[in-house]
Design a protein around this motif. Structure first.
Motif, PDB file in Angstrom:
ATOM      1  N   LEU A 205       0.850  -1.219  -0.179  1.00  0.00           N
ATOM      2  CA  LEU A 205      -0.017  -0.059  -0.049  1.00  0.00           C
ATOM      3  C   LEU A 205       0.655   1.315   0.044  1.00  0.00           C
ATOM      4  CD1 LEU A 205      -2.667   1.113  -0.061  1.00  0.00           C
ATOM      5  CD2 LEU A 205      -2.824   1.058   2.315  1.00  0.00           C
ATOM      6  N   PRO A 206       1.952   1.557   0.901  1.00  0.00           N
ATOM      7  CA  PRO A 206       2.719   2.659   0.803  1.00  0.00           C
ATOM      8  C   PRO A 206       3.412   2.725  -0.441  1.00  0.00           C
ATOM      9  CG  PRO A 206       3.509   1.077   2.593  1.00  0.00           C
ATOM     10  CD  PRO A 206       2.148   0.743   2.259  1.00  0.00           C
ATOM     11  N   MET A 207       3.845   1.458  -1.096  1.00  0.00           N
ATOM     12  CA  MET A 207       4.665   1.538  -2.028  1.00  0.00           C
ATOM     13  C   MET A 207       3.906   1.897  -3.407  1.00  0.00           C
ATOM     14  SD  MET A 207       6.626  -2.086  -2.010  1.00  0.00           S
ATOM     15  CE  MET A 207       7.716  -2.756  -0.894  1.00  0.00           C
ATOM     16  N   ALA A 208       2.471   1.488  -3.561  1.00  0.00           N
ATOM     17  CA  ALA A 208       1.586   2.032  -4.401  1.00  0.00           C
ATOM     18  C   ALA A 208       1.443   3.451  -4.322  1.00  0.00           C
ATOM     19  CB  ALA A 208       0.298   1.172  -4.511  1.00  0.00           C
ATOM     20  N   LEU A 209       0.990   3.959  -3.178  1.00  0.00           N
ATOM     21  CA  LEU A 209       0.793   5.497  -2.927  1.00  0.00           C
ATOM     22  C   LEU A 209       1.883   6.306  -3.444  1.00  0.00           C
ATOM     23  CD1 LEU A 209      -1.104   5.246   0.562  1.00  0.00           C
ATOM     24  CD2 LEU A 209      -1.960   5.756  -1.962  1.00  0.00           C
ATOM     25  N   LEU A 210       3.353   5.816  -3.084  1.00  0.00           N
ATOM     26  CA  LEU A 210       4.489   6.389  -3.387  1.00  0.00           C
ATOM     27  C   LEU A 210       4.594   6.404  -5.121  1.00  0.00           C
ATOM     28  CD1 LEU A 210       7.201   7.659  -2.929  1.00  0.00           C
ATOM     29  CD2 LEU A 210       8.385   5.798  -2.736  1.00  0.00           C
ATOM     30  N   GLY A 211       4.317   5.269  -5.627  1.00  0.00           N
ATOM     31  CA  GLY A 211       4.424   5.378  -6.806  1.00  0.00           C
ATOM     32  C   GLY A 211       3.208   6.184  -7.775  1.00  0.00           C
ATOM     33  N   LEU A 212       2.157   6.185  -7.220  1.00  0.00           N
ATOM     34  CA  LEU A 212       1.092   7.273  -7.583  1.00  0.00           C
ATOM     35  C   LEU A 212       1.693   8.754  -7.593  1.00  0.00           C
ATOM     36  CD1 LEU A 212      -1.880   7.707  -8.892  1.00  0.00           C
ATOM     37  CD2 LEU A 212      -2.741   7.636  -6.483  1.00  0.00           C
ATOM     38  N   ALA A 213       2.175   8.952  -6.512  1.00  0.00           N
ATOM     39  CA  ALA A 213       2.730  10.237  -6.247  1.00  0.00           C
ATOM     40  C   ALA A 213       3.891  10.722  -7.255  1.00  0.00           C
ATOM     41  CB  ALA A 213       3.359  10.305  -4.809  1.00  0.00           C
ATOM     42  N   LEU A 214       4.541   9.612  -7.449  1.00  0.00           N
ATOM     43  CA  LEU A 214       5.730   9.902  -8.562  1.00  0.00           C
ATOM     44  C   LEU A 214       5.061  10.066  -9.870  1.00  0.00           C
ATOM     45  CD1 LEU A 214       8.515   7.405  -7.236  1.00  0.00           C
ATOM     46  CD2 LEU A 214       8.764   9.689  -7.189  1.00  0.00           C
ATOM     47  N   LEU A 215       4.035   9.234 -10.135  1.00  0.00           N
ATOM     48  CA  LEU A 215       3.252   9.467 -11.629  1.00  0.00           C
ATOM     49  C   LEU A 215       2.573  10.951 -11.611  1.00  0.00           C
ATOM     50  CD1 LEU A 215       1.643   5.872 -11.974  1.00  0.00           C
ATOM     51  CD2 LEU A 215       3.446   6.922 -13.425  1.00  0.00           C
ATOM     52  N   THR A 216       2.188  11.384 -10.608  1.00  0.00           N
ATOM     53  CA  THR A 216       1.561  12.639 -10.582  1.00  0.00           C
ATOM     54  C   THR A 216       2.874  13.620 -10.991  1.00  0.00           C
ATOM     55  OG1 THR A 216      -0.321  11.642  -9.148  1.00  0.00           O
ATOM     56  CG2 THR A 216       0.064  14.266  -9.422  1.00  0.00           C
ATOM     57  N   LEU A 217       3.814  13.554 -10.001  1.00  0.00           N
ATOM     58  CA  LEU A 217       5.029  14.474 -10.468  1.00  0.00           C
ATOM     59  C   LEU A 217       5.682  14.436 -11.691  1.00  0.00           C
ATOM     60  CD1 LEU A 217       6.779  14.250  -6.875  1.00  0.00           C
ATOM     61  CD2 LEU A 217       5.179  16.259  -7.516  1.00  0.00           C
ATOM     62  N   LEU A 218       5.693  13.303 -11.966  1.00  0.00           N
ATOM     63  CA  LEU A 218       6.518  13.317 -13.541  1.00  0.00           C
ATOM     64  C   LEU A 218       5.567  12.692 -14.627  1.00  0.00           C
ATOM     65  CD1 LEU A 218       9.354  10.801 -12.049  1.00  0.00           C
ATOM     66  CD2 LEU A 218       9.289  13.421 -12.212  1.00  0.00           C
ATOM     67  N   GLN A 219       4.193  13.177 -14.475  1.00  0.00           N
ATOM     68  CA  GLN A 219       3.247  12.921 -15.431  1.00  0.00           C
ATOM     69  C   GLN A 219       3.765  13.348 -16.800  1.00  0.00           C
ATOM     70  OE1 GLN A 219      -0.652  14.721 -14.312  1.00  0.00           O
ATOM     71  NE2 GLN A 219      -1.636  13.811 -16.146  1.00  0.00           N
ATOM     72  N   ARG A 220       4.249  14.426 -16.986  1.00  0.00           N
ATOM     73  CA  ARG A 220       4.711  14.988 -18.229  1.00  0.00           C
ATOM     74  C   ARG A 220       5.391  14.103 -19.056  1.00  0.00           C
ATOM     75  NH1 ARG A 220       7.886  20.680 -19.109  1.00  0.00           N
ATOM     76  NH2 ARG A 220       8.155  20.512 -21.368  1.00  0.00           N
ATOM     77  N   TRP A 221       6.497  13.140 -18.218  1.00  0.00           N
ATOM     78  CA  TRP A 221       7.303  12.499 -19.006  1.00  0.00           C
ATOM     79  C   TRP A 221       7.005  11.041 -19.069  1.00  0.00           C
ATOM     80  CZ3 TRP A 221       8.598  16.487 -15.284  1.00  0.00           C
ATOM     81  CH2 TRP A 221       9.434  17.566 -15.857  1.00  0.00           C
ATOM     82  N   LEU A 222       6.141  10.622 -17.889  1.00  0.00           N
ATOM     83  CA  LEU A 222       5.797   9.073 -18.102  1.00  0.00           C
ATOM     84  C   LEU A 222       4.501   8.755 -18.510  1.00  0.00           C
ATOM     85  CD1 LEU A 222       7.091   8.519 -14.330  1.00  0.00           C
ATOM     86  CD2 LEU A 222       8.255   8.169 -16.381  1.00  0.00           C
TER      87      LEU A 222
END
Length: 320
Positions: A205-222
């Motif tokens: 669960l914390p891994m998934a939340l961290l992954g979602l946060a990274l996708l949000t921050l790096l949305q432009r590139w990912l």
């Protein structure tokens, strides 16, 4: 032995679903599919953790660290590589490569774990491995022939090569995971496989939340341009499929696999990964609306024969 076989069969039926999700949601990036699946897994594990809270409190810090390693490599990294491979190369090629897992795991564990589980004699194990390998080749020969004969551009060939490399990485992840997972389960035979499955769900669960946060921050590139987080263009389909995969393929599949791993030698249970390949192929045939060809049916019969042959082999103790 037979209860272990049934649990491995159930796990294979559940895990076959993970091959379908990237095909049903081709417009969703592999990273979001991985995050969505394990976010659902973690949320499903929360109420289950309340039921098993007393047993979960008994897990030591080393146990939680092991659960984190298993989840990071055997869950996140494996599914990220698999989903990306399927989206780049289609279903057949990654299925061919992932289909080698029964042979790879059986050989690896027979070399590594013979002092604990006993060694399956190589001469008696060889027919089983050959039957499984031949069955995999027969099942996938039509798809492989189509890949070799098709005229593809350089860009398409590059995507196929990337898909093949990612599928090989997925094989490496899932060769490591069941062996390490079996190590813990065999060393903690008094622990409940259900509790261990829930523990792995909690740490995702914390891994998934961290992954979602990274996708949000790096949305432009990912993510593709205009892709809307967190649910994308088809929120109902994405949410429903992620919940189904999170419940059946992640928690229930892990539970069944843990039960099998406590009952069977690792070198034998590794070969039972073949049930995942068979399930994925069956779901693919249903999804495509076409029946399997005669050679595919022969391959399925060889796969089943290889598993039945392996179940007849008794491990021989290794002298210390």
């Amino acid at each position: 032995m037979w209860f272990g076989l049934l649990f491995a069969l159930a796990a294979g039926l559940m895990w076959g679903l993970v091959f379908v999700a990237p095909l049903l949601l081709p417009d969703y990036p592999a990273a979001l599919l991985a995050v969505g699946r394990y976010l659902a897994f973690g949320l499903i594990a929360l109420p289950l953790a309340l039921i098993d809270r007393r047993a979960l409190r008994e897990l030591a810090a080393a146990d939680w660290r092991e659960a984190c390693k298993l989840s990071a490599i055997g869950n996140f990294l494996y599914y990220l590589c698999l989903a990306a491979a399927i989206q780049r190369a289609g279903g057949p090629l990654p299925t061919v490569i992932i289909g080698t897992l029964p042979v790879v795991i059986a050989i690896s564990s027979n070399l590594r774990d013979h002092r604990r589980d006993g060694r399956l004699p190589w001469l008696r194990l060889l027919p089983s491995l050959l039957l499984i390998a031949t069955g995999i080749a027969c099942v996938n020969q039509v798809e492989l022939a189509a890949l070799l004969q098709a005229q593809r551009s350089g860009a398409e060939l590059r995507r196929y090569a990337e898909g093949a490399a990612l599928a090989v990485a997925a094989v490496a992840c899932w060769t490591w995971y069941p062996i390490r997972n079996a190590d813990w389960l065999r060393a903690h035979a008094e622990r409940s496989p259900r509790v261990w499955a829930t523990a792995q769900g909690l740490v995702t669960l914390p891994m998934a939340l961290l992954g979602l946060a990274l996708l949000t921050l790096l949305q432009r590139w990912l993510l593709p341009a205009g892709f809307e987080l967190p649910l994308g263009p088809r929120p109902l389909a994405f949410t429903g499929l992620m919940l189904a995969v999170g419940l059946f393929a992640s928690w229930l599949g892990t539970l069944c696999w843990n039960e099998a791993s406590q009952r069977l030698p690792t070198s034998l249970v590794g070969q039972l990964i073949v049930f995942e390949t068979l399930s994925a192929l069956a779901y693919a045939f249903v999804l495509s609306g076409r029946p399997p060809q005669p050679l595919s049916l022969l391959g399925i019969a060889l796969l089943v024969a290889g598993v039945l042959w392996a179940l007849r082999i008794k491990p021989q103790p290794t002298p210390s």
